[in-house]
Design an enzyme around this catalytic site. Structure first.
Site, PDB file in Angstrom:
ATOM      1  N   HIS A 109       0.816  -1.225   0.000  1.00  0.00           N
ATOM      2  CA  HIS A 109       0.000   0.000   0.000  1.00  0.00           C
ATOM      3  C   HIS A 109       0.844   1.268   0.000  1.00  0.00           C
ATOM      4  CE1 HIS A 109      -3.678  -2.335   1.789  1.00  0.00           C
ATOM      5  NE2 HIS A 109      -3.487  -2.568   0.511  1.00  0.00           N
ATOM      6  N   ASN A 201      -4.056 -11.889  15.958  1.00  0.00           N
ATOM      7  CA  ASN A 201      -4.742 -10.598  15.977  1.00  0.00           C
ATOM      8  C   ASN A 201      -5.343 -10.372  17.359  1.00  0.00           C
ATOM      9  OD1 ASN A 201      -5.223  -8.464  14.041  1.00  0.00           O
ATOM     10  ND2 ASN A 201      -7.408  -8.849  14.278  1.00  0.00           N
TER      11      ASN A 201
HETATM   12  P1  NAD Z   1      -7.000  -2.085  10.636  1.00  0.00           P
HETATM   13  O1  NAD Z   1      -6.703  -0.824  11.401  1.00  0.00           O
HETATM   14  O2  NAD Z   1      -8.205  -2.157   9.816  1.00  0.00           O
HETATM   15  O3  NAD Z   1      -7.043  -3.302  11.665  1.00  0.00           O
HETATM   16  C1  NAD Z   1      -6.053  -3.471  12.620  1.00  0.00           C
HETATM   17  C2  NAD Z   1      -6.256  -4.830  13.292  1.00  0.00           C
HETATM   18  O4  NAD Z   1      -5.202  -4.993  14.224  1.00  0.00           O
HETATM   19  C3  NAD Z   1      -7.574  -4.969  14.065  1.00  0.00           C
HETATM   20  O5  NAD Z   1      -8.222  -6.161  13.661  1.00  0.00           O
HETATM   21  C4  NAD Z   1      -7.130  -5.032  15.524  1.00  0.00           C
HETATM   22  O6  NAD Z   1      -7.893  -5.967  16.273  1.00  0.00           O
HETATM   23  C5  NAD Z   1      -5.706  -5.519  15.428  1.00  0.00           C
HETATM   24  N1  NAD Z   1      -4.830  -5.071  16.507  1.00  0.00           N
HETATM   25  C6  NAD Z   1      -4.869  -3.891  17.177  1.00  0.00           C
HETATM   26  N2  NAD Z   1      -3.884  -3.857  18.088  1.00  0.00           N
HETATM   27  C7  NAD Z   1      -3.210  -5.020  17.984  1.00  0.00           C
HETATM   28  C8  NAD Z   1      -2.084  -5.582  18.667  1.00  0.00           C
HETATM   29  N3  NAD Z   1      -1.446  -4.931  19.641  1.00  0.00           N
HETATM   30  N4  NAD Z   1      -1.663  -6.818  18.297  1.00  0.00           N
HETATM   31  C9  NAD Z   1      -2.301  -7.508  17.315  1.00  0.00           C
HETATM   32  N5  NAD Z   1      -3.369  -7.037  16.640  1.00  0.00           N
HETATM   33  C10 NAD Z   1      -3.816  -5.804  16.980  1.00  0.00           C
HETATM   34  O7  NAD Z   1      -5.671  -2.351   9.826  1.00  0.00           O
HETATM   35  P2  NAD Z   1      -5.406  -3.040   8.414  1.00  0.00           P
HETATM   36  O8  NAD Z   1      -6.139  -4.314   8.323  1.00  0.00           O
HETATM   37  O9  NAD Z   1      -3.925  -3.026   8.267  1.00  0.00           O
HETATM   38  O10 NAD Z   1      -6.037  -2.038   7.352  1.00  0.00           O
HETATM   39  C11 NAD Z   1      -5.831  -0.667   7.491  1.00  0.00           C
HETATM   40  C12 NAD Z   1      -5.273   0.042   6.277  1.00  0.00           C
HETATM   41  O11 NAD Z   1      -4.854   1.305   6.783  1.00  0.00           O
HETATM   42  C13 NAD Z   1      -4.040  -0.565   5.666  1.00  0.00           C
HETATM   43  O12 NAD Z   1      -4.251  -0.650   4.315  1.00  0.00           O
HETATM   44  C14 NAD Z   1      -2.894   0.411   5.944  1.00  0.00           C
HETATM   45  O13 NAD Z   1      -2.295   0.831   4.739  1.00  0.00           O
HETATM   46  C15 NAD Z   1      -3.521   1.620   6.559  1.00  0.00           C
HETATM   47  N6  NAD Z   1      -2.941   1.972   7.878  1.00  0.00           N
HETATM   48  C16 NAD Z   1      -1.602   1.842   8.066  1.00  0.00           C
HETATM   49  C17 NAD Z   1      -1.030   2.131   9.304  1.00  0.00           C
HETATM   50  C18 NAD Z   1       0.463   1.947   9.464  1.00  0.00           C
HETATM   51  O14 NAD Z   1       1.201   2.035   8.488  1.00  0.00           O
HETATM   52  N7  NAD Z   1       0.956   1.658  10.682  1.00  0.00           N
HETATM   53  C19 NAD Z   1      -1.843   2.566  10.356  1.00  0.00           C
HETATM   54  C20 NAD Z   1      -3.237   2.701  10.127  1.00  0.00           C
HETATM   55  C21 NAD Z   1      -3.768   2.391   8.887  1.00  0.00           C
END
Ligand code: NAD
Ligand code: ZN
Length: 233
Positions: A109, A201
């Site tokens: 992404h 997760n």
């Molecule tokens: P999402 O935010 O939709 O889901 C995150 C998942 O992680 C949830 O199911 C949650 O239960 C789980 N989670 C939260 N804390 C956790 C932990 N400590 N340990 C394990 N699991 C945990 O994220 P997604 O599925 O990656 O989709 C979001 C989109 O947003 C992606 O395409 C990404 O590009 C973008 N995004 C990226 C970032 C980043 O780069 N760090 C941050 C936010 C969103």
């Protein structure tokens, strides 16, 4: 289960949560207080480039205030020590896998620390703020934008990812809600080709029922334990 040689690991925002980077939140998918439609679509970029550029400038600047956590470190160790094939595919746009030492993860992404020319497609490393209408170093047009794959755009390097998934014996998904396609469909492709599938997760994801095995908990605890077990054979 067949002997494991090739592994594909898919990570999402949850793996970076314990580093202090927010995941998507709320039913409408708020990201750092913004509706996803307002900062994560080509239409939003066209409508309000100042807002969208500033949003990613803030996310890029915030990377200086966070560090990889135990889950990133464990995956980097797996990358260094696993004798078979390993591909780390991340949906994240942060740089925490690299900073933990992982070699060349695929950022399907895009990346905060990269700029994309909307005109000629040039991509280059970018550390500073990126105001709208910044000139491209290749074609010279004022067309640089954040190198983020917005909703409706095609993720990067899908051919390589598809090939690795078809060849893997173990597919592992970490910290992703399973709501964003095509990444959310990888588990079904992996199963189709006969891989064992494991999810780690915090909460059951939307795709939990497609996995052979689900471990619920924090990535910072589950991932190091899993890596230790895999490397111990
Ligand atoms: P999402 O935010 O939709 O889901 C995150 C998942 O992680 C949830 O199911 C949650 O239960 C789980 N989670 C939260 N804390 C956790 C932990 N400590 N340990 C394990 N699991 C945990 O994220 P997604 O599925 O990656 O989709 C979001 C989109 O947003 C992606 O395409 C990404 O590009 C973008 N995004 C990226 C970032 C980043 O780069 N760090 C941050 C936010 C969103
Ligand atoms: Zn250009």
């Amino acid at each position: 289960m067949t002997e494991i040689r090739n592994i594909v690991v898919l990570t999402g925002a949850g793996i970076s949560a314990e580093s202090g980077i927010a995941t998507f939140r709320g039913p409408g998918g708020l990201w750092e207080g913004h509706r996803v439609e307002d900062v994560c679509t080509p239409e939003a970029l066209a409508r309000d480039p100042v807002l969208v550029h500033r949003f990613y400038d803030e996310r890029r600047a915030a990377l200086a205030r966070v560090a990889p956590n135990a889950a990133h470190v464990a995956l980097a160790r797996l990358d260094a020590e696993w004798p078979g094939g390993l591909l780390i595919v991340t949906q994240n746009v942060d740089d925490l896998h690299e900073r933990a030492g992982a070699k060349r993860p695929i950022h399907m992404h895009g990346e905060l620390k990269s700029a994309l020319c909307a005109h000629c497609g040039d991509r280059r490393a970018w550390e500073a703020a990126l105001p709208p209408a910044t000139e491209c170093g290749r074609c010279g047009l004022p067309a640089l934008r954040p190198d983020i794959v917005f909703f409706g755009e095609i993720p990067y390097r899908m051919d390589e990812i598809d090939t690795a998934i078809a060849d893997c014996d173990l597919f592992v998904s970490i910290g992703t809600s399973g709501a964003v396609y095509p990444a959310a469909g990888f588990v079904r492709t992996a199963r189709h080709w006969g891989a064992h599938t494991l999810e780690m997760n915090l909460d059951p994801s939307e795709g939990s029922l497609f996995f052979d095995e689900t471990r619920l908990g924090r990535a910072g605890e589950l991932v190091p334990a899993w890596v230790n077990a895999v490397l111990a054979g």
